[in-house]
Design an enzyme around this catalytic site. Sequence first.
Site, mmCIF file in Angstrom:
data_model
loop_
_atom_site.group_PDB
_atom_site.id
_atom_site.type_symbol
_atom_site.label_atom_id
_atom_site.label_comp_id
_atom_site.label_asym_id
_atom_site.label_seq_id
_atom_site.Cartn_x
_atom_site.Cartn_y
_atom_site.Cartn_z
ATOM 1 N N GLY B 50 83.348 -31.259 137.474
ATOM 2 C CA GLY B 50 84.307 -31.426 136.359
ATOM 3 C C GLY B 50 83.467 -31.579 134.924
ATOM 4 O O GLY B 50 82.295 -32.207 134.903
ATOM 5 N N SER B 294 103.085 -34.881 119.639
ATOM 6 C CA SER B 294 102.703 -36.162 119.539
ATOM 7 C C SER B 294 103.673 -37.299 119.107
ATOM 8 O O SER B 294 104.657 -37.325 118.590
ATOM 9 C CB SER B 294 101.689 -36.091 118.310
ATOM 10 O OG SER B 294 101.355 -37.439 117.827
ATOM 11 N N ARG B 340 106.038 -46.199 125.470
ATOM 12 C CA ARG B 340 106.562 -44.831 126.164
ATOM 13 C C ARG B 340 107.005 -45.237 127.223
ATOM 14 O O ARG B 340 108.238 -44.485 127.511
ATOM 15 C CB ARG B 340 104.955 -44.337 126.620
ATOM 16 C CG ARG B 340 104.194 -43.705 125.596
ATOM 17 C CD ARG B 340 102.870 -43.267 126.011
ATOM 18 N NE ARG B 340 102.083 -42.423 124.642
ATOM 19 C CZ ARG B 340 100.779 -42.102 124.971
ATOM 20 N NH1 ARG B 340 100.273 -41.926 126.162
ATOM 21 N NH2 ARG B 340 100.150 -41.417 123.810
ATOM 22 N N ARG B 445 99.040 -46.675 130.296
ATOM 23 C CA ARG B 445 97.841 -46.493 129.585
ATOM 24 C C ARG B 445 98.360 -46.624 128.145
ATOM 25 O O ARG B 445 99.475 -45.838 127.984
ATOM 26 C CB ARG B 445 97.200 -45.239 129.811
ATOM 27 C CG ARG B 445 96.045 -44.711 128.797
ATOM 28 C CD ARG B 445 95.583 -43.630 129.240
ATOM 29 N NE ARG B 445 96.411 -42.313 129.250
ATOM 30 C CZ ARG B 445 96.356 -41.998 128.071
ATOM 31 N NH1 ARG B 445 96.321 -42.368 126.872
ATOM 32 N NH2 ARG B 445 97.328 -40.738 128.135
ATOM 33 N N LEU B 451 91.017 -40.794 126.162
ATOM 34 C CA LEU B 451 89.635 -40.189 125.461
ATOM 35 C C LEU B 451 88.564 -41.324 125.702
ATOM 36 O O LEU B 451 87.331 -41.006 125.805
ATOM 37 C CB LEU B 451 89.946 -39.577 124.103
ATOM 38 C CG LEU B 451 91.010 -38.613 123.952
ATOM 39 C CD1 LEU B 451 91.225 -38.083 122.665
ATOM 40 C CD2 LEU B 451 90.740 -37.341 124.724
#
Lengths: 258, 648, 253
Positions: B50, B294, B340, B445, B451
């Site tokens: 990866g 976004s 979220r 998360r 990132l």
Amino acid sequence: MTHLVSNLTLKVWRQNGPADKGKFETHVIESITDEASFLEMLDVLNERLIGENKEAIVFDHDCREGICGTCSLMINGQAHGPQRGSTTCQLHMRSFKDDDTIVIEPWRANAFPIIKDLMVDRAAFDRIVESGGFITSPTGGAPDANLIPVPKPVADAAMDAAACIGCGACVAACPNSAANLFVGAKLTHLNLLPQGQAERYKRAEAMVDTMDEHFGSCTNHGECSAACPKEISLDVIALMNKDYRSAKFKNRKQLSRK
Amino acid sequence: MTMLQDRPTNTKLISKVPDGALVDKWDNFKANAKLVNPSNKRKFKVIVVGTGLAGASAAASLAELGYRVDAFTFHDSPRRAHSIAAQGGINAAKNYQGDGDSVSRLFTDTIKGGDFRSREGNVYRLAQVSVNIIDQMVAQGVPFARDYGGLLDNRSFGGAQVSRTFYARGQTGQQLLLGAYQQLSRQIGLGGVRLFNRCELVDIVVIDGRAAGIVTRDLLTGELASHAAHAVVLATGGYGNAYYLSTNAMNCNVTAAWRAHQRGAYFANPCYTQIHPTCIPQADATQSKLTLMSESLRNDGRVWVPKNFDENRAAHEIPEQDRDYFLERLYPAYGNLAPRDISSRAAKRLVDKGLGVGPLKNGVYLDFAEAIGRLGRPVVEERYGNLFEMYERIAGENPYDQPMRIYPATHYTMGGLWVDYELQTTIPGLYAAGEANFSDHGTNRLGASALMQGLADGYFVLPYTISNGLAPLLNKTVPGTDHPEFKRVETEAKVRFQGYLNVRGTRSPDYFHRELGKLIWDYCGMERDRNGLERALTEIPALYSEFKKDLRVTGTGEGINQTLEKAGRVDDFFQLGTLMCKDALTREESAGGHFRVEYQTEEGEAVRDDENFCHVAAWEWTGDENNATRHEEQLSFETVQLATRSYK
Amino acid sequence: MSTSTPTRQPVTATAVGTRKRRPLLLDLYSTAVGKKYAMAISGIAMMGFVMFHMLGNTKMYLGAAELDGYAEFLKKLLYPLAPKESVLWILRVSLLGMLALHLHAAWSLTVLNRHARPVRYQSARDYQEASLASRSMRLSGIVVVMFMVWHLLDLTFGVVNTIGTDGVYVRSEVYANVVRSFDRWPVALFYVVANLLLGLHLAHGAWSIFQSLGWNNPRFNAWRVAFARGFAAIVVIGNISFPIAVTVGIVSV
């Protein structure tokens, strides 16, 4: 709202391997919703081909949101198709009309040999980056990020150039298969930033020299920028030319003397 | 419940979190870790599978140190990895804004965001190295957004009360990946890394209990090959594509992690998946993937659905009294900026009731009319212009004139291979980094943390922990590719791929993927319950046996064959899907992304069961995908207090 | 089954080779970017020439004496500091050198570009930005060179100046030579066509120069195309006015 586009004639390039001669194969899509993306239309066609016990059409694709740079395709004579500033995966069937004929070809360039059908090998781009498209900064030794201020306009201009997704549309669209927009974008990104100054001219020289081994030359048609999904400006090519000249003429022991 | 009472203790699940106070753990580890002398490093070979943020940064850093690195990607170029699609930003506890941020604040936010289901030691380390990541990436030339003084700019993101998110327009993931890719490219150019592109991992070779190497399939030639190494790093991303429709790239898959699982690596918390609330809804049956918009849009957009079930007026014709601004109604304090998981579930419930909007009634409105009225169109254009453009391109509607339609979609998977503090799986010598491991995000998360974790693992954790693992192997011989086990595994892979070609049924791999995805989405998506999960556990195996009988792969095993690649990936998704449902079924609580309908408050909020489920569920492969063994790693919280998440 | 399977090797150590260094200018000229510098610099020299050539020729509107006198002046450039015609010859040789450089660079870039796409697109291209001018640089360039040869044979060497007429070529009688030549309508037409192509060549070339030399600045970028078109227009209008003036009788013996 959703409409159907009907009776599309697809002429798709099929080529069974690099040495095969290849030919166009015609398929008719009786109808497809205009919400479908171009690649989804190919997915539908591929499922039909599998249903008919035929090999699916090979094409590169991945993120399908216009950022990974994997998808390609020459659609009706335009890299990434008729929609400006977008990749093939972001092209939707609403860009086409009933009874249209759509011709699909792979990117063509000596540096981008065809692997199969519509898939090409763009490794030459990686070779260029490997030769100098980086700032040498081994892990761990970096100073605090705010130590060197970068004027906002410079950061913005670097970002404009850094937006390149490495899809190869510039090469595909260029009548000369030149990669100047790709190389210019990477050089502009790194050469504008203060962090990139130490290797600026070495980088310009190395990347241009490597580019030369694979690609044609720029004759300023502007096709690359028109095909670029990120609409990168031709200005990056001028900057590359300037830095390449400086790389040859500058006394690099006294670089601070502009 | 019986199963939970006699909790199996498993000697393999030792987290190896170092001793000492939380703030000292990582320093203590580094102080005591074994090192490999610079001239000896070249005696070690490390395989990195990866080339996303975690993989590219690990490969580049390890090669920089002097290890011989073989990097593998199934893409044409390392730069294509799906890290590239992350939009919003990357968190770091730099406190450049002076707004009260600190390493411990980032740590607490992450633990709380993950609903207290992650390991304190790992999360604290993540927060600590976050500051180094920004320094490192700026030094590499990532063009982060700046303010007019030339210093780095920050924005705020969900689940935090400080501005700690660094960003590069809406392309932060791209810019960070290009930064890591450039470092990797430099090492490839110098000969420190050998890159195998368009080459897919198809199995992992374990000899005498230790990872000895991998078997790969060259996607262009179909050839299988063995690669031996002293250590193997899997940085192969998440498994969100199990749902078929997700915001993941088309080629994202679970194969590497799943093969590792089948060879003995425990798979942790497979049911922890994140559903992102603002994606463009599915438009038609041909759709192959969903696109994320976004999260920042929710700063100014108002989310609503019509109140009437038979509403057929255009959005702007519906008067205020016939609109339900449900997030503002349900969560007055956070309103449209509720986290979220919570926003996603609220939207799903209304759509399920039949109040959805759009031609397929499968979305909710995200309306900017009020913002345009309040701020004026130019301001809205400046803030969100590129996102509006992207929306119009995909949905064919102009969001300045009519509200956007959005719906939640699978976005990220918190579960993954179980790893200890050193990111080592339960197979010694096999490491997992980035989204492929389960480590840092618990059940949910936070935005802009993926990132951060990928780069932390690759740049700042693995180089230390791998040295620690390799040092004892100095001057000991490890099995080479001539070991019969490599041949055996290669043959197994060959038989497997030939098997797909030999079924000669009637349905394409995509068909099965779509059907499987629907099952997992319906039963193990935003809301799960016992009935549904039990049904899934009979329907998935039934579909799987149909897959084995009715699959059709055209073409051959030689040369490139994308249909064959897909078949192998779907096969692994079937087995994973079963485990996801099993994991969801056995976790009898609601926490973050895992919402069990049976465990909720009257207002519909998640109810955790810290008594019985304050642990990581790590599944062991038994040879049968329907009968994995569940192990537990107990989570202990020494620094933070277990509390109920509330966003009211 | 599969027509050819590529042999596949891992990618490594792609940037460890060293490139052979040549003397500075040759080194620059060895790459495509460097050749574009040569194209641009030689282009500037020749642009200077065509502009001054056109301006000098407008003397024909002032009569034979003026034009013939201008020709004499050119021969005496810097005289008596330099011997007669010496400066003119230096200019001529330099210009020929520039032309040779321009042609060589163009030729080798064309070869490079052909090699860069050995298999052409099998379907029609739909160009977006490439203009008639940019796409016809080779054609316009070749026609202009052919015209130049004719033009030299006609008015400098006089070899073809009297074909189809009953006059006599006298080198110093520039005005008479011009009028005699343009009195033949096919010659006038060729002159007009060639100059239109020269204009097309300049319209793209004069803009390209800025790009090739890296002269790029937001302060003047907007003017680059305008400059190129304006320059081309002035040269073309000036040049084609001469045969037209002769044909319609404004300029005559």
